[in-house]
Design a protein around this motif. Structure first.
Motif, PDB file in Angstrom:
ATOM      1  N   SER A 126       0.752  -1.228  -0.011  1.00 36.60           N
ATOM      2  CA  SER A 126       0.108  -0.072   0.211  1.00 36.60           C
ATOM      3  C   SER A 126       1.087   1.110  -0.065  1.00 36.60           C
ATOM      4  O   SER A 126       0.640   2.206  -0.739  1.00 36.60           O
ATOM      5  N   LEU A 127       1.946   1.196   0.664  1.00 34.28           N
ATOM      6  CA  LEU A 127       2.960   2.309   0.651  1.00 34.28           C
ATOM      7  C   LEU A 127       3.574   2.679  -0.497  1.00 34.28           C
ATOM      8  O   LEU A 127       3.667   3.656  -1.065  1.00 34.28           O
ATOM      9  N   ALA A 128       3.942   1.449  -1.134  1.00 40.05           N
ATOM     10  CA  ALA A 128       4.465   1.751  -2.596  1.00 40.05           C
ATOM     11  C   ALA A 128       3.509   2.207  -3.496  1.00 40.05           C
ATOM     12  O   ALA A 128       3.856   3.165  -4.343  1.00 40.05           O
ATOM     13  N   VAL A 129       2.475   1.777  -3.460  1.00 41.99           N
ATOM     14  CA  VAL A 129       1.398   2.243  -4.619  1.00 41.99           C
ATOM     15  C   VAL A 129       0.785   3.836  -4.101  1.00 41.99           C
ATOM     16  O   VAL A 129       0.748   4.239  -5.121  1.00 41.99           O
ATOM     17  N   SER A 130       0.720   4.028  -2.793  1.00 43.85           N
ATOM     18  CA  SER A 130       0.258   5.274  -2.438  1.00 43.85           C
ATOM     19  C   SER A 130       1.475   6.379  -2.844  1.00 43.85           C
ATOM     20  O   SER A 130       1.082   7.448  -3.376  1.00 43.85           O
ATOM     21  N   LEU A 131       2.777   6.061  -2.948  1.00 43.43           N
ATOM     22  CA  LEU A 131       3.798   6.956  -3.452  1.00 43.43           C
ATOM     23  C   LEU A 131       3.731   7.088  -4.906  1.00 43.43           C
ATOM     24  O   LEU A 131       4.011   8.103  -5.304  1.00 43.43           O
ATOM     25  N   GLY A 132       3.425   6.062  -5.511  1.00 42.80           N
ATOM     26  CA  GLY A 132       3.271   5.972  -7.109  1.00 42.80           C
ATOM     27  C   GLY A 132       2.004   6.733  -7.544  1.00 42.80           C
ATOM     28  O   GLY A 132       2.026   6.934  -8.635  1.00 42.80           O
ATOM     29  N   MET A 133       1.000   6.850  -6.809  1.00 40.48           N
ATOM     30  CA  MET A 133      -0.318   7.259  -6.990  1.00 40.48           C
ATOM     31  C   MET A 133      -0.745   8.466  -6.193  1.00 40.48           C
ATOM     32  O   MET A 133      -1.654   8.549  -5.632  1.00 40.48           O
ATOM     33  N   GLN A 134       0.252   9.553  -5.999  1.00 45.78           N
ATOM     34  CA  GLN A 134      -0.114  10.487  -5.060  1.00 45.78           C
ATOM     35  C   GLN A 134      -1.311  11.445  -5.468  1.00 45.78           C
ATOM     36  O   GLN A 134      -2.033  11.913  -4.900  1.00 45.78           O
ATOM     37  N   ASP A 135      -1.080  11.677  -6.851  1.00 45.50           N
ATOM     38  CA  ASP A 135      -2.087  12.609  -7.310  1.00 45.50           C
ATOM     39  C   ASP A 135      -3.553  11.916  -7.471  1.00 45.50           C
ATOM     40  O   ASP A 135      -4.659  12.393  -6.960  1.00 45.50           O
ATOM     41  N   THR A 136      -3.595  10.682  -7.701  1.00 41.72           N
ATOM     42  CA  THR A 136      -4.915   9.907  -7.493  1.00 41.72           C
ATOM     43  C   THR A 136      -5.391   9.825  -6.017  1.00 41.72           C
ATOM     44  O   THR A 136      -6.531   9.920  -5.978  1.00 41.72           O
ATOM     45  N   VAL A 137      -4.557   9.532  -4.942  1.00 42.53           N
ATOM     46  CA  VAL A 137      -4.959   9.280  -3.939  1.00 42.53           C
ATOM     47  C   VAL A 137      -5.573  10.764  -3.394  1.00 42.53           C
ATOM     48  O   VAL A 137      -6.417  10.925  -2.518  1.00 42.53           O
ATOM     49  N   SER A 138      -4.539  11.915  -3.791  1.00 45.41           N
ATOM     50  CA  SER A 138      -5.043  13.123  -3.558  1.00 45.41           C
ATOM     51  C   SER A 138      -6.479  13.639  -3.944  1.00 45.41           C
ATOM     52  O   SER A 138      -7.228  14.298  -3.270  1.00 45.41           O
ATOM     53  N   ASN A 139      -6.705  12.999  -5.179  1.00 47.77           N
ATOM     54  CA  ASN A 139      -8.099  13.346  -5.732  1.00 47.77           C
ATOM     55  C   ASN A 139      -9.014  12.648  -5.183  1.00 47.77           C
ATOM     56  O   ASN A 139     -10.239  13.027  -4.628  1.00 47.77           O
ATOM     57  N   LEU A 140      -8.832  11.227  -4.667  1.00 52.55           N
ATOM     58  CA  LEU A 140      -9.758  10.431  -4.064  1.00 52.55           C
ATOM     59  C   LEU A 140     -10.106  10.857  -2.400  1.00 52.55           C
ATOM     60  O   LEU A 140     -11.335  11.114  -2.098  1.00 52.55           O
ATOM     61  N   VAL A 141      -9.184  11.526  -1.766  1.00 56.18           N
ATOM     62  CA  VAL A 141      -9.413  11.980  -0.506  1.00 56.18           C
ATOM     63  C   VAL A 141     -10.148  13.435  -0.566  1.00 56.18           C
ATOM     64  O   VAL A 141     -11.205  13.752   0.107  1.00 56.18           O
ATOM     65  N   SER A 142      -9.929  14.092  -1.479  1.00 54.07           N
ATOM     66  CA  SER A 142     -10.497  15.259  -1.741  1.00 54.07           C
ATOM     67  C   SER A 142     -12.106  15.278  -2.179  1.00 54.07           C
ATOM     68  O   SER A 142     -12.897  15.807  -1.801  1.00 54.07           O
ATOM     69  N   GLY A 143     -12.050  14.310  -3.043  1.00 57.90           N
ATOM     70  CA  GLY A 143     -13.704  13.825  -3.559  1.00 57.90           C
ATOM     71  C   GLY A 143     -14.403  13.399  -2.379  1.00 57.90           C
ATOM     72  O   GLY A 143     -15.736  14.017  -2.536  1.00 57.90           O
ATOM     73  N   ILE A 144     -13.860  12.461  -1.337  1.00 62.66           N
ATOM     74  CA  ILE A 144     -14.486  12.209  -0.260  1.00 62.66           C
ATOM     75  C   ILE A 144     -14.956  13.288   0.565  1.00 62.66           C
ATOM     76  O   ILE A 144     -16.155  13.500   1.181  1.00 62.66           O
ATOM     77  N   SER A 145     -14.099  14.230   0.683  1.00 62.39           N
ATOM     78  CA  SER A 145     -14.183  15.596   1.613  1.00 62.39           C
ATOM     79  C   SER A 145     -15.367  16.291   0.844  1.00 62.39           C
ATOM     80  O   SER A 145     -16.431  16.812   1.668  1.00 62.39           O
ATOM     81  N   ILE A 146     -15.307  16.514  -0.418  1.00 60.53           N
ATOM     82  CA  ILE A 146     -16.305  17.269  -1.207  1.00 60.53           C
ATOM     83  C   ILE A 146     -17.641  16.651  -1.136  1.00 60.53           C
ATOM     84  O   ILE A 146     -18.728  17.490  -1.018  1.00 60.53           O
ATOM     85  N   MET A 147     -17.624  15.344  -1.246  1.00 62.17           N
ATOM     86  CA  MET A 147     -19.053  14.580  -1.283  1.00 62.17           C
ATOM     87  C   MET A 147     -19.636  14.536   0.278  1.00 62.17           C
ATOM     88  O   MET A 147     -20.965  14.762   0.392  1.00 62.17           O
ATOM     89  N   MET A 148     -18.989  14.427   1.354  1.00 60.10           N
ATOM     90  CA  MET A 148     -19.366  14.304   2.530  1.00 60.10           C
ATOM     91  C   MET A 148     -19.909  15.810   3.003  1.00 60.10           C
ATOM     92  O   MET A 148     -20.845  15.791   3.622  1.00 60.10           O
ATOM     93  N   GLY A 149     -19.138  16.624   2.707  1.00 57.26           N
ATOM     94  CA  GLY A 149     -19.471  17.938   2.930  1.00 57.26           C
ATOM     95  C   GLY A 149     -20.553  18.762   2.261  1.00 57.26           C
ATOM     96  O   GLY A 149     -21.053  19.979   2.334  1.00 57.26           O
ATOM     97  N   LYS A 150     -20.743  17.983   0.947  1.00 52.47           N
ATOM     98  CA  LYS A 150     -21.705  18.391  -0.046  1.00 52.47           C
ATOM     99  C   LYS A 150     -21.408  20.077  -0.460  1.00 52.47           C
ATOM    100  O   LYS A 150     -22.281  20.690  -0.539  1.00 52.47           O
TER     101      LYS A 150
END
Length: 255
Positions: free
Chosen positions: A89-113
């Motif tokens: 998971s650590l190796a994948v997250s380091l190689g997909m920082q942009d994707t992880v950042s977009n995913l976390v931001s997407g969760i925040s945007i949806m939860m906060g509407k």
């Protein structure tokens, strides 16, 4: 029992198979109950793309079920598997920082509407209607029909403006009036010209505004505020109004 030269313990194999079957049945029952409860809760919350939460819970249930039988059935230590998954998971997250950042931001945007489909917004210089909100990006369609795909990580770090009904359809045309002109008469003439030039394209909910804001060397400077329907392109409306007013005797020679 011996098969192909390998000594097999039938009783042990049957026990392991039974344990695995029980784990699968329990996981299926737990999944069904939890998913049903989650669907009710998420439907009540009106969260967009709420199925992702259900998929995450499903994955967790099956992961726990697997960990519960991995040692007695397969002979592997659960802590070794967890450690290995952590490294992967650590190796994948380091190689997909942009994707992880977009995913976390997407969760925040949806939860906060923060934004939802149908909202009229301005973000990063782009104004339009939000047509879709996913876990990676938000899609905004401008009045000209252009589609802007904004990464959620950008959206969460950029100033966002929710437009009102008044501002959404308002396009503006600057105007300058010669000194000494009757401004009330000019405003009336402008409104009549706009009504003729944009017949059937004006939003009936708002009146055309004519606002004078400054005095210049050329006369009085003002602005025409035109409210058009959603399918009308601003530039086309502005062009029609400018053509309708061109040549009026009260127009100043320059702004």
């Amino acid at each position: 029992m011996e098969l192909f030269g390998v000594q097999l313990d039938v009783g042990s194999l049957l026990g392991k198979a039974l344990m695995l079957a029980v784990a699968v049945v329990v996981a299926l029952v737990v999944q069904r109950v939890v998913v049903r409860l989650m669907r009710r809760a998420l439907d009540a919350s009106s969260l967009p793309s709420a199925s992702i939460f259900i998929n995450i819970v499903r994955a967790l249930i099956w992961a726990l079920a697997l960990l519960s039988v991995v040692e007695p059935v397969f002979g592997f230590k659960p802590d070794a598997i967890i450690t290995g998954l952590g490294v992967v998971s650590l190796a994948v997250s380091l190689g997909m920082q942009d994707t992880v950042s977009n995913l976390v931001s997407g969760i925040s945007i949806m939860m906060g509407k923060v934004v939802q489909p149908g909202d009229q917004v301005t973000v990063g210089g782009v104004t339009g209607e939000v047509t879709d909100v996913t876990w990676r990006s938000t899609t905004v369609r401008t009045r000209s029909g252009a589609v802007q795909v904004i990464p959620n990580s950008v959206l969460s770090s950029t100033a966002l403006t929710h437009e009102t009904d008044w501002t959404v359809g308002c396009c503006r045309v600057p105007v300058a009036v010669v000194p000494g002109a009757d401004l009330d008469a000019v405003a009336t003439e402008i409104r009549e010209a706009v009504a003729r030039a944009l017949a059937g394209r004006l939003d009936p909910a708002f009146e055309t505004g004519v606002v004078f804001s400054a005095l210049t060397a050329y006369g009085t400077q003002g602005e025409i505020q035109i409210h058009v329907l959603p399918d009308v392109v601003f530039s086309a409306a502005q062009d029609a109004v400018v053509r309708a007013l061109s040549g009026a005797d009260w127009l100043a020679s320059a702004l």
